[in-house]
Design a protein around this motif. Structure first.
Motif, PDB file in Angstrom:
ATOM      1  N   UNK A   1      32.038  51.872  42.359  1.00  0.00           N
ATOM      2  CA  UNK A   1      32.271  50.444  42.222  1.00  0.00           C
ATOM      3  C   UNK A   1      31.396  49.267  41.409  1.00  0.00           C
ATOM      4  N   UNK A   2      30.895  49.837  40.440  1.00  0.00           N
ATOM      5  CA  UNK A   2      29.872  49.326  39.531  1.00  0.00           C
ATOM      6  C   UNK A   2      30.596  47.937  38.870  1.00  0.00           C
TER       7      UNK A   2
ATOM      8  N   UNK B   1      31.348  42.163  38.510  1.00  0.00           N
ATOM      9  CA  UNK B   1      32.425  41.235  38.277  1.00  0.00           C
ATOM     10  C   UNK B   1      32.058  40.082  39.420  1.00  0.00           C
ATOM     11  N   UNK B   2      31.469  40.457  40.605  1.00  0.00           N
ATOM     12  CA  UNK B   2      30.934  39.534  41.661  1.00  0.00           C
ATOM     13  C   UNK B   2      30.100  38.632  41.005  1.00  0.00           C
ATOM     14  N   UNK B   3      29.157  38.910  40.179  1.00  0.00           N
ATOM     15  CA  UNK B   3      28.046  38.182  39.695  1.00  0.00           C
ATOM     16  C   UNK B   3      28.788  37.271  38.729  1.00  0.00           C
ATOM     17  N   UNK B   4      29.594  37.483  37.945  1.00  0.00           N
ATOM     18  CA  UNK B   4      30.364  36.801  36.974  1.00  0.00           C
ATOM     19  C   UNK B   4      31.093  35.542  37.646  1.00  0.00           C
TER      20      UNK B   4
ATOM     21  N   UNK C   1      39.034  41.452  45.448  1.00  0.00           N
ATOM     22  CA  UNK C   1      39.151  41.785  44.069  1.00  0.00           C
ATOM     23  C   UNK C   1      39.406  43.102  43.746  1.00  0.00           C
ATOM     24  N   UNK C   2      40.571  43.300  42.641  1.00  0.00           N
ATOM     25  CA  UNK C   2      40.968  44.555  42.275  1.00  0.00           C
ATOM     26  C   UNK C   2      40.580  44.381  40.506  1.00  0.00           C
ATOM     27  N   UNK C   3      40.027  45.348  40.270  1.00  0.00           N
ATOM     28  CA  UNK C   3      39.435  45.443  38.676  1.00  0.00           C
ATOM     29  C   UNK C   3      39.788  46.942  38.076  1.00  0.00           C
ATOM     30  N   UNK C   4      40.492  46.979  36.943  1.00  0.00           N
ATOM     31  CA  UNK C   4      40.819  48.228  36.263  1.00  0.00           C
ATOM     32  C   UNK C   4      39.376  48.471  35.337  1.00  0.00           C
ATOM     33  N   UNK C   5      38.784  49.596  35.481  1.00  0.00           N
ATOM     34  CA  UNK C   5      37.311  50.002  35.049  1.00  0.00           C
ATOM     35  C   UNK C   5      37.392  50.311  33.574  1.00  0.00           C
TER      36      UNK C   5
END
Length: 314
Positions: free
Chosen positions: A241-242, A247-250, A135-139
């Motif tokens: 990477x917080x 998002x892993x929890x979501x 997964x890639x996420x924009x902070x």
């Protein structure tokens, strides 16, 4: 609408019992009804029940529970999930282009299909076993521009980075932070060729020393964090990477297949991929982020309103 017999324009003549507009030819008197577009065609399941089933799946409800609530057969619910997943994949491929994300965080979350790796047999299909979601996420905008489901190996890592590269605008420089997975180091260099300011955050976990039933599932404490600059000049304040780890929890809360110690795991890889696609598309376009008070897609400028599930799957 024109009459098929007289080829003249028909006049409006009330509505059908399902709410569609009716027309009547003033010359021959024949009536016509506007074309009925079914949202879940070719399936003939009632639209309201289908949307309810999709909403329940998005909120982490199990297949059997959805079956009891909607009175739809579980095989029908699975087909709805696969159909919705295919449309969400097409939507993400179309909308997630020319993005200008500034600070991207990448991570992997573990799951499995059919059985865990330790239970695999020699003649088992290749799709069974561990299935990692990259997964890639924009902070900044909390947008998820890219993800991929596969094994935690070199091939999947390169496929994930290549997919992310295709969604970022040309010559747009950004900061990328990943965990310490070994294939990221060479993969980012090969795929982005200096376009990304790349850093890795390696977290070292200790051991509680508990081996009884009470401590078996306790999380290990983090004892040290090591930051390694790999390429460019990443801003040290944003090497983290917080957000993607949150998002892993979501994911585990919203996708029933990721719930641990249950029998809700995926039995087929296609169903697993469909559930992931539905979650990420809904998260980007429909779900209002609590800190942003808008959806990630709105914050990133991809859309100007909150999408409904019907609009998402149209």
């Amino acid at each position: 609408m024109n009459c098929k017999e007289c080829s003249i324009e028909c006049k409006k003549c009330g509505r059908h019992r399902n709410g569609l507009q009716r027309f009547r030819c003033v010359q021959c008197g024949k009536t016509y009804t506007e074309e009925h577009e079914r949202l879940f065609a070719p399936m003939i399941v009632p639209e309201d029940k289908a949307l309810l089933a999709i909403q329940l799946l998005i909120e982490g409800t199990s297949i059997r529970s959805v079956e009891r609530i909607t009175q739809l057969h579980r095989d029908t619910i699975i087909r709805l999930l696969v159909l919705a997943g295919e449309r969400c994949i097409a939507l993400m491929d179309t909308r997630m282009r020319n993005l200008r994300c500034k600070r991207i965080q990448a991570d992997e979350i573990w799951s499995f299909v059919g059985k865990k790796d330790r239970n695999l047999k020699v003649d088992d299909p290749e799709e069974l076993g561990n299935a990692w979601v990259f997964v890639a996420m924009d902070a900044q905008t909390k947008l998820i521009p890219s993800y991929i489901v596969g094994k935690r190996d070199r091939a999947t890592t390169y496929a994930f980075l290549s997919d992310l590269r295709e969604r970022i605008a040309e010559e747009h420089r950004f900061q990328l932070t990943t965990d310490g997975f070994v294939f990221y180091r060479r993969g980012v260099e090969d795929v982005f060729a200096g376009q990304a300011d790349f850093a890795q955050m390696v977290k070292i976990y200790g051991d509680y020393g508990q081996h009884d039933a009470a401590g078996r599932y306790s999380p290990s404490p983090m004892i040290e964090t090591i930051v390694k600059i790999r390429d460019g000049r990443p801003d040290p304040r944003h090497i983290s990477t917080s957000y993607v780890e949150r998002q892993n929890l979501t994911i585990r809360m919203a996708i029933r297949r990721f719930t641990r110690l249950t029998n809700a795991f995926s039995k087929k890889l296609d169903n697993h991929k469909a559930a992931c696609a539905l979650h990420f598309a809904y998260y980007n376009f429909c779900r209002i982020h609590k800190s942003l008070r808008v959806t990630p897609a709105m914050e990133a400028g991809i859309t100007d309103h909150v999408w409904s599930i019907k609009e998402l799957l149209h």
